[in-house]
Design a protein around this motif. Structure first.
Motif, PDB file in Angstrom:
ATOM      1  N   LEU A   1       0.845  -1.190   0.000  1.00  0.00           N
ATOM      2  CA  LEU A   1       0.000   0.000   0.000  1.00  0.00           C
ATOM      3  C   LEU A   1       0.877   1.236   0.000  1.00  0.00           C
ATOM      4  N   GLY A   2       0.626   2.128  -0.948  1.00  0.00           N
ATOM      5  CA  GLY A   2       1.312   3.417  -0.986  1.00  0.00           C
ATOM      6  C   GLY A   2       0.327   4.534  -0.737  1.00  0.00           C
ATOM      7  N   ILE A   3       0.670   5.463   0.162  1.00  0.00           N
ATOM      8  CA  ILE A   3      -0.210   6.577   0.505  1.00  0.00           C
ATOM      9  C   ILE A   3       0.483   7.889   0.136  1.00  0.00           C
ATOM     10  N   CYS A   4      -0.158   8.682  -0.698  1.00  0.00           N
ATOM     11  CA  CYS A   4       0.340   9.988  -1.124  1.00  0.00           C
ATOM     12  C   CYS A   4       1.737   9.851  -1.741  1.00  0.00           C
ATOM     13  N   GLY A   5       2.792  10.345  -1.085  1.00  0.00           N
ATOM     14  CA  GLY A   5       4.126  10.203  -1.651  1.00  0.00           C
ATOM     15  C   GLY A   5       4.508   8.751  -1.882  1.00  0.00           C
ATOM     16  N   GLY A   6       4.087   7.863  -0.994  1.00  0.00           N
ATOM     17  CA  GLY A   6       4.343   6.435  -1.181  1.00  0.00           C
ATOM     18  C   GLY A   6       3.644   5.890  -2.407  1.00  0.00           C
ATOM     19  N   PHE A   7       2.434   6.372  -2.682  1.00  0.00           N
ATOM     20  CA  PHE A   7       1.703   6.014  -3.893  1.00  0.00           C
ATOM     21  C   PHE A   7       2.480   6.469  -5.121  1.00  0.00           C
ATOM     22  N   GLN A   8       2.984   7.701  -5.092  1.00  0.00           N
ATOM     23  CA  GLN A   8       3.735   8.230  -6.227  1.00  0.00           C
ATOM     24  C   GLN A   8       4.985   7.383  -6.509  1.00  0.00           C
ATOM     25  N   MET A   9       5.646   6.911  -5.444  1.00  0.00           N
ATOM     26  CA  MET A   9       6.834   6.077  -5.622  1.00  0.00           C
ATOM     27  C   MET A   9       6.509   4.751  -6.303  1.00  0.00           C
ATOM     28  N   LEU A  10       5.303   4.234  -6.070  1.00  0.00           N
ATOM     29  CA  LEU A  10       4.919   2.950  -6.657  1.00  0.00           C
ATOM     30  C   LEU A  10       4.657   3.038  -8.155  1.00  0.00           C
TER      31      LEU A  10
ATOM     32  N   ILE B   1     -10.846   5.774  -4.737  1.00  0.00           N
ATOM     33  CA  ILE B   1      -9.891   6.612  -3.996  1.00  0.00           C
ATOM     34  C   ILE B   1      -8.466   6.487  -4.511  1.00  0.00           C
ATOM     35  N   GLY B   2      -8.227   5.607  -5.488  1.00  0.00           N
ATOM     36  CA  GLY B   2      -6.867   5.409  -5.952  1.00  0.00           C
ATOM     37  C   GLY B   2      -6.792   4.342  -7.025  1.00  0.00           C
ATOM     38  N   LEU B   3      -5.635   3.696  -7.099  1.00  0.00           N
ATOM     39  CA  LEU B   3      -5.375   2.698  -8.130  1.00  0.00           C
ATOM     40  C   LEU B   3      -4.941   1.383  -7.500  1.00  0.00           C
ATOM     41  N   CYS B   4      -5.135   0.306  -8.249  1.00  0.00           N
ATOM     42  CA  CYS B   4      -4.596  -0.995  -7.846  1.00  0.00           C
ATOM     43  C   CYS B   4      -4.066  -1.699  -9.084  1.00  0.00           C
ATOM     44  N   ALA B   5      -3.162  -2.623  -8.870  1.00  0.00           N
ATOM     45  CA  ALA B   5      -2.534  -3.351  -9.967  1.00  0.00           C
ATOM     46  C   ALA B   5      -3.377  -4.574 -10.317  1.00  0.00           C
ATOM     47  N   PRO B   6      -3.821  -4.709 -11.555  1.00  0.00           N
ATOM     48  CA  PRO B   6      -4.611  -5.876 -11.933  1.00  0.00           C
ATOM     49  C   PRO B   6      -3.854  -7.179 -11.686  1.00  0.00           C
ATOM     50  N   GLY B   7      -4.480  -8.090 -10.975  1.00  0.00           N
ATOM     51  CA  GLY B   7      -3.899  -9.412 -10.777  1.00  0.00           C
ATOM     52  C   GLY B   7      -2.948  -9.532  -9.618  1.00  0.00           C
TER      53      GLY B   7
ATOM     54  N   GLY C   1      -2.626   2.003  -4.266  1.00  0.00           N
ATOM     55  CA  GLY C   1      -2.094   3.341  -4.047  1.00  0.00           C
ATOM     56  C   GLY C   1      -3.190   4.376  -4.015  1.00  0.00           C
ATOM     57  N   THR C   2      -3.036   5.372  -3.146  1.00  0.00           N
ATOM     58  CA  THR C   2      -4.015   6.447  -3.027  1.00  0.00           C
ATOM     59  C   THR C   2      -3.343   7.736  -2.584  1.00  0.00           C
ATOM     60  N   HIS C   3      -3.888   8.861  -3.044  1.00  0.00           N
ATOM     61  CA  HIS C   3      -3.453  10.163  -2.556  1.00  0.00           C
ATOM     62  C   HIS C   3      -4.190  10.560  -1.291  1.00  0.00           C
ATOM     63  N   TRP C   4      -5.178   9.791  -0.895  1.00  0.00           N
ATOM     64  CA  TRP C   4      -6.003  10.128   0.266  1.00  0.00           C
ATOM     65  C   TRP C   4      -5.316   9.759   1.572  1.00  0.00           C
TER      66      TRP C   4
END
Length: 480
Positions: free
Chosen positions: A318-327, A388-394, A399-402
């Motif tokens: 799980l990536g949140i905000c900056g962590g989401f951007q890194m993913l 609220i964000g994205l997920c990788a299919p499969g 990841g979310t900016h929230w």
């Protein structure tokens, strides 16, 4: 926490009270009803007072991006990036903002409880001080020195703080409050009596250490202080979930992690070494004030490879905000780092572009949460995740900016059930009664209760009537 406790105590008595911190330095921030941002602590204090968070309660916020520079937020909006050495040039303008806001609050509320910042004994910073004695002098405010006895040397700190101040600043020091005491308070009494004799100032109480007060950390200092998040609780079922949250150097809004730790059987630890990422069920990349710099740090520490290996093994990420951007696949950042086309970890098929205008959003329905970020989602082939964000299919990469989305009880429970299934933890059972917002409120009530039980509240509230009586000047005997 003491300011939050006083706000809750007064609100319970029907007093119209507001918190105030002239200047905060923290990367843990919250979005306000006006669409601005303030320090997380003032949002918590507003909640304690029964108020919505407002930029009025923290008109100046410094968000460190490096050891030498910070983003300057004035009345909730980014105003500049400033260096410590240049801050003196902003002082007069910012002092006017602070004094105007405090004066306005004092006309509207019966009481305003002001939190200082750090220590008023930092005399090398007195010329630019807006939050401690500078604020007290400008507003004629009585000052209570709160000492953290858990750090040691408290009596010397309290005496030395008063003694090192100029006489005009000393005149506003009303007395002392001891915080986080462990053991028999009668053993401290002789020291407090001697302190009163030396300073001609009373102590208003000795608050005991309360282990359960751990939610809503003020900033990354508390994150750096320990590895275990919260107070681990035994699982409801036969298995626990093992969670690792990466302790980024420029971590922001680390409070997202605390909602996970509130769940029975969810064992959360801060990690900063690749070896610690082995054997986890869930790996969390939290927010960051400097996404690209912290991504470089992940690679230098071998943590980038560990994150990718965790995902290949089928572990949940799980990536949140900056962590989401890194993913994401790529980051374009002309704003914070001045770098373009920086490769991300590539676990989410999306691109991020940083823009000068910061996104500040407060969400209420159907899920509550808030956004504070310069990075914006560009092209993406990743799947939608709950709106609220994205997920990788499969594979279980999210990841979310929230921020704050894990405070939503039903959402958190449902998602943890998915995490347990993906991790093969069939024996993990999500508790049905964990209520994170209620736990936050219960801690505010607990802090108010501690003040009611262990402090001279009558004497403290008498200070609302004005400055303390003139007391003797305290001297160290040292030449300035």
């Amino acid at each position: 926490m003491v300011v939050a406790g006083l706000c809750r105590l007064l609100a319970r008595r029907g007093v119209k009270v507001a918190p105030f911190k002239a200047q905060n330095m923290s990367n843990n921030s919250a979005v306000t009803v006006e669409g601005g941002e303030i320090g997380r602590a003032q949002a918590v204090q507003a909640r304690a007072a029964g108020l919505e968070p407002s930029v009025r309660f923290n008109p100046i916020l410094l968000k460190p991006g490096s050891d030498r520079s910070s983003q300057l937020v004035v009345r909730g909006r980014v105003a500049a990036t400033v260096r410590a050495a240049d801050y003196l040039t902003h002082r007069d303008r910012l002092a006017a903002v602070v004094n105007d806001e405090l004066a306005s609050l004092r006309t509207e509320f019966d009481a305003v409880i002001c939190e200082g910042a750090g220590s008023p004994a930092e005399i090398n910073l007195r010329a630019t001080d807006l939050a401690n004695m500078g604020l007290a002098r400008a507003g004629g405010l009585p000052v209570v020195l709160v000492g953290d006895i858990d750090r040691g040397g408290l009596l010397a700190h309290l005496f030395g703080t008063v003694a090192i101040l100029d006489p005009a600043d000393q005149a506003l020091i009303a007395g002392f409050l001891v915080n986080k005491f462990r053991g028999d308070a009668t053993l401290l009494e002789p020291g407090l009596r001697q302190l009163a004799a030396l300073t001609d100032r009373p102590s208003y109480g000795v608050l005991p250490y309360a282990q359960e007060l751990w939610l809503d950390t003020e900033d990354s200092v508390s994150v750096l202080a320990g590895r275990v998040v919260g107070i681990p609780q035994p699982p409801v079922g036969s298995q626990s979930l093992r969670v690792g949250a990466i302790r980024l150097p420029r971590i922001s809004n680390s409070t997202d992690i605390e909602a996970l730790a509130a769940e029975p059987g969810v064992q959360v630890r801060w990690i900063d070494d690749a070896a610690d990422a082995v054997g986890l069920d869930l790996l969390v990349l939290p927010g960051s004030k400097s996404t690209v710099a912290d991504l470089d740090w992940l690679r230098a520490r071998g943590l980038a490879e560990a994150i990718e290996a965790h995902a290949r093994r089928g572990g949940v990420t799980l990536g949140i905000c900056g962590g989401f951007q890194m993913l994401c696949r790529r980051i374009e950042d002309p704003v914070e780092s001045g770098r373009a086309a920086v490769p991300g970890l590539g676990l989410l098929d999306a691109e991020i572009e940083f823009v000068a205008e910061k996104t500040l959003a407060l969400h209420r329905e159907p899920l509550s949460g808030y956004e504070i970020h310069h990075g914006r989602l560009g092209t993406s082939a990743a799947a939608d995740w709950a709106g609220i964000g994205l997920c990788a299919p499969g594979r279980p990469v999210y990841g979310t900016h929230w921020h704050g989305v894990l405070d939503n009880n039903a959402f958190r429970r449902g998602w943890l059930t998915e995490v347990a299934a993906a991790a093969g933890r069939d024996g993990f059972v999500v508790a049905e009664d964990t209520d994170v917002p209620a736990r936050r409120d219960a801690q505010l009530d607990r802090m108010a209760d501690l003040l009611e039980e262990h402090a001279d509240v009558t004497a403290l509230l008498a200070l609302l009537d004005g400055p303390p009586p003139v007391r003797a000047t305290v001297s160290t005997g040292l030449r300035r």
